[in-house]
Motif scaffolding. Structure first.
Motif, PDB file in Angstrom:
ATOM      1  N   GLU A 339      38.463  37.544  57.018  1.00  0.00           N
ATOM      2  CA  GLU A 339      37.257  37.669  56.206  1.00  0.00           C
ATOM      3  C   GLU A 339      37.379  38.863  55.266  1.00  0.00           C
ATOM      4  O   GLU A 339      38.452  39.458  55.141  1.00  0.00           O
ATOM      5  CB  GLU A 339      36.030  37.759  57.114  1.00  0.00           C
ATOM      6  CG  GLU A 339      35.824  36.496  57.957  1.00  0.00           C
ATOM      7  CD  GLU A 339      34.578  36.541  58.812  1.00  0.00           C
ATOM      8  OE1 GLU A 339      34.052  37.659  59.030  1.00  0.00           O
ATOM      9  OE2 GLU A 339      34.125  35.478  59.266  1.00  0.00           O
ATOM     10  N   ALA A 340      36.269  39.224  54.613  1.00  0.00           N
ATOM     11  CA  ALA A 340      36.279  40.190  53.510  1.00  0.00           C
ATOM     12  C   ALA A 340      37.041  41.485  53.805  1.00  0.00           C
ATOM     13  O   ALA A 340      37.786  41.960  52.942  1.00  0.00           O
ATOM     14  CB  ALA A 340      34.843  40.506  53.092  1.00  0.00           C
ATOM     15  N   ASN A 344      42.077  42.396  49.655  1.00  0.00           N
ATOM     16  CA  ASN A 344      42.118  43.514  48.715  1.00  0.00           C
ATOM     17  C   ASN A 344      40.975  43.373  47.721  1.00  0.00           C
ATOM     18  O   ASN A 344      40.966  42.454  46.904  1.00  0.00           O
ATOM     19  CB  ASN A 344      43.462  43.528  47.985  1.00  0.00           C
ATOM     20  CG  ASN A 344      43.642  44.753  47.112  1.00  0.00           C
ATOM     21  OD1 ASN A 344      42.679  45.434  46.759  1.00  0.00           O
ATOM     22  ND2 ASN A 344      44.878  45.056  46.758  1.00  0.00           N
ATOM     23  N   PRO A 345      39.984  44.278  47.727  1.00  0.00           N
ATOM     24  CA  PRO A 345      38.835  44.131  46.823  1.00  0.00           C
ATOM     25  C   PRO A 345      39.161  44.466  45.380  1.00  0.00           C
ATOM     26  O   PRO A 345      38.382  44.166  44.485  1.00  0.00           O
ATOM     27  CB  PRO A 345      37.817  45.125  47.401  1.00  0.00           C
ATOM     28  CG  PRO A 345      38.653  46.172  48.065  1.00  0.00           C
ATOM     29  CD  PRO A 345      39.855  45.460  48.609  1.00  0.00           C
ATOM     30  N   GLU A 346      40.331  45.090  45.140  1.00  0.00           N
ATOM     31  CA  GLU A 346      40.701  45.472  43.781  1.00  0.00           C
ATOM     32  C   GLU A 346      41.446  44.369  43.041  1.00  0.00           C
ATOM     33  O   GLU A 346      41.658  44.466  41.838  1.00  0.00           O
ATOM     34  CB  GLU A 346      41.579  46.736  43.815  1.00  0.00           C
ATOM     35  CG  GLU A 346      40.889  47.949  44.411  1.00  0.00           C
ATOM     36  CD  GLU A 346      39.679  48.375  43.600  1.00  0.00           C
ATOM     37  OE1 GLU A 346      39.749  48.280  42.354  1.00  0.00           O
ATOM     38  OE2 GLU A 346      38.664  48.775  44.194  1.00  0.00           O
ATOM     39  N   GLU A 347      41.868  43.328  43.758  1.00  0.00           N
ATOM     40  CA  GLU A 347      42.603  42.229  43.141  1.00  0.00           C
ATOM     41  C   GLU A 347      41.666  41.058  42.874  1.00  0.00           C
ATOM     42  O   GLU A 347      40.913  40.635  43.760  1.00  0.00           O
ATOM     43  CB  GLU A 347      43.758  41.779  44.049  1.00  0.00           C
ATOM     44  CG  GLU A 347      44.910  42.763  44.101  1.00  0.00           C
ATOM     45  CD  GLU A 347      45.731  42.758  42.826  1.00  0.00           C
ATOM     46  OE1 GLU A 347      46.099  41.679  42.345  1.00  0.00           O
ATOM     47  OE2 GLU A 347      45.990  43.853  42.303  1.00  0.00           O
ATOM     48  N   VAL A 348      41.702  40.541  41.649  1.00  0.00           N
ATOM     49  CA  VAL A 348      40.796  39.468  41.259  1.00  0.00           C
ATOM     50  C   VAL A 348      40.980  38.241  42.138  1.00  0.00           C
ATOM     51  O   VAL A 348      40.022  37.544  42.480  1.00  0.00           O
ATOM     52  CB  VAL A 348      41.008  39.109  39.777  1.00  0.00           C
ATOM     53  CG1 VAL A 348      40.155  37.916  39.377  1.00  0.00           C
ATOM     54  CG2 VAL A 348      40.696  40.306  38.888  1.00  0.00           C
ATOM     55  N   PRO A 376      49.441  44.810  48.534  1.00  0.00           N
ATOM     56  CA  PRO A 376      48.926  43.886  49.557  1.00  0.00           C
ATOM     57  C   PRO A 376      47.698  43.137  49.047  1.00  0.00           C
ATOM     58  O   PRO A 376      46.785  43.733  48.471  1.00  0.00           O
ATOM     59  CB  PRO A 376      48.569  44.811  50.721  1.00  0.00           C
ATOM     60  CG  PRO A 376      49.371  46.058  50.498  1.00  0.00           C
ATOM     61  CD  PRO A 376      49.456  46.205  49.003  1.00  0.00           C
ATOM     62  N   LEU A 377      47.679  41.832  49.273  1.00  0.00           N
ATOM     63  CA  LEU A 377      46.521  41.008  48.953  1.00  0.00           C
ATOM     64  C   LEU A 377      45.709  40.680  50.200  1.00  0.00           C
ATOM     65  O   LEU A 377      44.477  40.685  50.159  1.00  0.00           O
ATOM     66  CB  LEU A 377      46.962  39.703  48.277  1.00  0.00           C
ATOM     67  CG  LEU A 377      47.726  39.815  46.961  1.00  0.00           C
ATOM     68  CD1 LEU A 377      48.082  38.431  46.445  1.00  0.00           C
ATOM     69  CD2 LEU A 377      46.912  40.574  45.929  1.00  0.00           C
ATOM     70  N   ARG A 517      41.774  44.399  36.579  1.00  0.00           N
ATOM     71  CA  ARG A 517      41.257  44.817  37.877  1.00  0.00           C
ATOM     72  C   ARG A 517      39.741  44.690  37.848  1.00  0.00           C
ATOM     73  O   ARG A 517      39.123  44.562  36.804  1.00  0.00           O
ATOM     74  CB  ARG A 517      41.629  46.285  38.182  1.00  0.00           C
ATOM     75  CG  ARG A 517      43.107  46.506  38.371  1.00  0.00           C
ATOM     76  CD  ARG A 517      43.564  45.908  39.700  1.00  0.00           C
ATOM     77  NE  ARG A 517      44.930  46.276  39.995  1.00  0.00           N
ATOM     78  CZ  ARG A 517      45.989  45.648  39.521  1.00  0.00           C
ATOM     79  NH1 ARG A 517      45.833  44.607  38.714  1.00  0.00           N
ATOM     80  NH2 ARG A 517      47.216  46.019  39.830  1.00  0.00           N
ATOM     81  N   THR A 518      39.149  44.756  39.035  1.00  0.00           N
ATOM     82  CA  THR A 518      37.700  44.767  39.096  1.00  0.00           C
ATOM     83  C   THR A 518      37.186  46.083  38.557  1.00  0.00           C
ATOM     84  O   THR A 518      37.845  47.119  38.628  1.00  0.00           O
ATOM     85  CB  THR A 518      37.220  44.588  40.546  1.00  0.00           C
ATOM     86  OG1 THR A 518      37.742  45.663  41.345  1.00  0.00           O
ATOM     87  CG2 THR A 518      37.707  43.276  41.117  1.00  0.00           C
ATOM     88  N   ARG A 519      35.986  46.032  37.978  1.00  0.00           N
ATOM     89  CA  ARG A 519      35.318  47.223  37.478  1.00  0.00           C
ATOM     90  C   ARG A 519      34.074  47.475  38.305  1.00  0.00           C
ATOM     91  O   ARG A 519      33.658  46.653  39.125  1.00  0.00           O
ATOM     92  CB  ARG A 519      34.906  47.024  36.006  1.00  0.00           C
ATOM     93  CG  ARG A 519      36.078  46.778  35.063  1.00  0.00           C
ATOM     94  CD  ARG A 519      36.924  48.032  34.869  1.00  0.00           C
ATOM     95  NE  ARG A 519      37.936  47.822  33.848  1.00  0.00           N
ATOM     96  CZ  ARG A 519      37.803  48.193  32.578  1.00  0.00           C
ATOM     97  NH1 ARG A 519      36.682  48.782  32.172  1.00  0.00           N
ATOM     98  NH2 ARG A 519      38.771  47.989  31.708  1.00  0.00           N
TER      99      ARG A 519
END
Length: 646
Positions: A339-340, A344-348, A376-377, A517-519
């Motif tokens: 789960e979440a 990796n929260p930085e990868e789209v 790492p994803l 990347r996420t903003r």
């Protein structure tokens, strides 16, 4: 004489004022024309600064594009969060226009209810959200078109995707500025496209393609390829390798050359393919069904730990098993439901996944001293350990695996994105065709002379995604099948298909999209208020709990006194009646104290709000007034000194 001097002073003041106004207008006009494209982004996360990938795409546009934002300003005024987000969308789109060298035109359309503009928005497929009883719909979407009326849309700017705003906008522009769908070349040792089934085993006579292939065919042009037949076709953008076991030296060489020449690849290897194990090799039925590309992986700066599986107590799926003649449900450590926190929260590609299911996945590691970026994803939780494949290969006992389990306290990488410049894994050309089960050659002798056009160094940084499990693509891992009105429907129970589509979409967009990347978001929390609230809750929660407990005890005693064990209330003595009255009074007092404590939870916050209002309403105007008085006194002083000198 003094009157004449006063008139001259008045005339001088008027002329100076007129010249000042004229100078102000001139400076504004000059600044508007000379510094039109000059912008300064002072936000913490650089919300209005375009990434290098986006600017690179905008600079290479070859045809004009039209972007139309459909947005009901009047309806949105009732929803401050949407209104503020729309302002950010407009500002970011203005940055796209400024960076496009005139190739992008931006328009804001107001789809008022029952207007032609609203009909256009609905015709483009934008989503209108009902906002009132009259049925008025709020539109907040974007339509992009090119010169041949090809279009791409964002149906509605959802606030949960605000960190991906730049990615969504850049992807839309990429779609309408690219002539065709990305071509994905598929290489697999598993029957991903279906094939003959085994009716004796309960299978249909012909098995359909896997659900992941059916889903991808709606987005990409999917093509099966044979690497032994020669180089990858020039129009193939991405290679999708699924359990590439026993690839020949020529096949691996073609993969190497494709990636070095700027091609992208998504590779699913496996230390234990449970799907492949269903059809054992008749000549060697005990051989593990694994896949790896060790020579390529080494050149790319990574490796998969051979013969080992990742067991994760926190993410383990629960399965039914038999124990001492009864059915029990226990965690099966090699089967993971991630789960979440594992993404990796930085990868789209992974930041918005809900759940992924994996079976018998392996561990990926970077090679020491490699300069390739190892991103790492997907990772396991720290409650993980490495498990020898032998314990699972022939049907692992869930209870025995639990007895053997000892958490190592570190997460293991299950999927990775590799980015960087690399050298060829085959500097002397393709190797001889003999292969081993793991995917590497039994020997390392070159097949012949180095082919003409051999690439020894990557022409640009490679972008390859490697996943350590191929069973995650099998239908039974992530979809449920149902029959409805004579049709077979597949219902996803996990985001495995979405993950594959995200990665291929990202790789298909080239370096411009991959680098995004996420903003952050335009919304900023009140950190001081949040800290005060946490401190207040910590301070008063214990008191509140104590009062709540006293309240419950008092209510219980009062209830017992009133019931009296079946005794008539009219026969109670004066002492008993006084006791009941005292309990009632105590009950009211406790409830009052409880309300006071809960009020204290908001008191400091309200006090902070009062201070901020006082600063905004009173202190700042007072400071401005003091500065104005000081300037006035200073000017009067200089004026008197000038008159004295005359």
């Amino acid at each position: 004489m003094s009157n004449k001097r006063g008139n001259n002073r008045t005339l001088f003041t008027g002329v100076a004022l007129a010249l000042g106004v004229l100078l102000l207008i001139s400076v504004n006009l000059l600044g508007n024309s000379a510094f039109r494209n000059l912008r300064v982004d002072l936000t913490e996360d650089k919300l209005f600064t375009l990434s290098d990938g986006t600017e690179g795409l905008l600079h290479t546009l070859e045809e004009p594009l039209l972007l139309r934002l459909y947005f009901n300003q009047n309806l949105a005024n009732e929803f401050p969060a949407i209104r503020d987000y729309a302002r950010r969308v407009r500002d970011v789109l203005a940055e796209y226009v400024a960076a496009s060298n005139g190739m992008i035109t931006f328009e804001v359309m107001n789809p008022e209810p029952f207007s032609d503009t609203e009909d256009d928005a609905a015709g483009f497929g934008l989503q209108g959200v009902p906002v009132d009883a009259a049925g008025d719909r709020l539109y907040f979407g974007l339509v992009g078109t090119n010169t041949v009326d090809e279009q791409s849309v964002i149906e509605f700017f959802r606030q949960e995707r605000e960190p991906f705003l730049e990615y969504d906008l850049t992807r839309l522009i990429y779609e309408i500025s690219t002539a065709r769908k990305p071509v994905v070349g598929v290489i697999s040792s598993l029957p991903v496209y279906g094939g003959p089934g085994n009716p004796r085993a309960g299978e249909p006579a012909f098995k359909p393609p896997w659900a992941v292939i059916t889903q991808l065919e709606q987005i990409f042009e999917m093509r099966q390829i044979n690497l032994d037949a020669g180089p990858v076709d020039d129009d193939v953008n991405i290679l999708l390798l699924i359990h590439p076991s026993n690839l020949s030296g020529v096949s691996r060489y073609e993969i190497d050359q494709f990636v070095l020449n700027g091609g992208r690849a998504l590779i699913f290897v496996d230390p234990l393919s449970e799907e492949s194990a269903k059809t054992p090799d008749p000549e060697n039925p005990l051989a593990p069904k694994s896949s790896a590309l060790p020579d390529l992986f080494k050149a790319w700066g990574m490796e998969i730990v051979p013969g080992m599986l990742v067991a994760d107590a926190r993410a383990a799926q629960r399965v039914q098993t038999s124990e001492q003649g009864r059915t029990v449900v226990v965690p099966y450590l090699p089967w993971l439901s991630l789960e979440a926190p594992n993404f990796n929260p930085e990868e789209v590609a992974t930041s918005q996944l809900g759940r992924l299911n994996m079976r018998s996945a392996g561990r990926l590691e970077p090679v020491e001293e490699s300069e390739v970026e190892f991103i790492p994803l997907i990772q396991s939780s720290p409650e993980s350990m490495m498990l020898e494949r032998f314990y699972v290969q022939f049907g692992g006992n869930p209870t025995a695996l639990l007895d053997r389990f000892e958490a190592q306290g570190i997460p293991y990488t299950l999927a990775v994105r590799l980015n960087g410049n690399v050298s060829s894994a085959f500097p002397n050309g393709p190797l001889k065709a003999e292969t081993s089960a793991g995917g590497s050659d039994a020997g390392s002798e070159p097949l012949g002379e180095v082919p003409e056009g051999h690439i020894s160094q990557s022409v640009e940084p490679i972008n390859v995604v490697v996943v350590s499990d191929s069973d995650m693509l099998v239908d039974s891992t992530w979809v449920q099948t149902q029959r409805f009105l004579g049709r077979t429907l597949t219902l996803p129970v996990a985001d495995n298909g979405a993950f594959v589509a995200n990665v291929l979409e990202l790789l298909g967009g080239g370096a411009d999209l991959i680098g995004l990347r996420t903003r952050g978001t335009g919304q900023r929390p009140f950190k001081v208020v949040d800290d005060l609230q946490r401190e207040a809750e910590a301070l008063f929660r214990e008191t509140e709990n104590g009062l709540q407990q006293r309240l419950e005890e008092t209510e219980k005693k009062l209830s017992e006194m009133r019931s009296g064990g079946g005794v008539n209330l009219e026969m109670l003595s004066e002492e008993e009646e006084a006791t009941i009255a005292a309990f009632q009074k105590d009950l009211i007092s406790i409830r009052k104290q409880l309300r006071d404590v809960r009020h204290e939870l908001r008191k400091d916050i309200e006090g902070l709000g009062t201070i901020l209002k006082a600063i905004n309403i009173g202190v700042i105007p007072i400071m401005v007034g003091i500065i104005a008085v000081f300037v006035s006194l200073l000017r009067r002083r200089y004026r008197r000194r000038a008159l004295a000198m005359q």
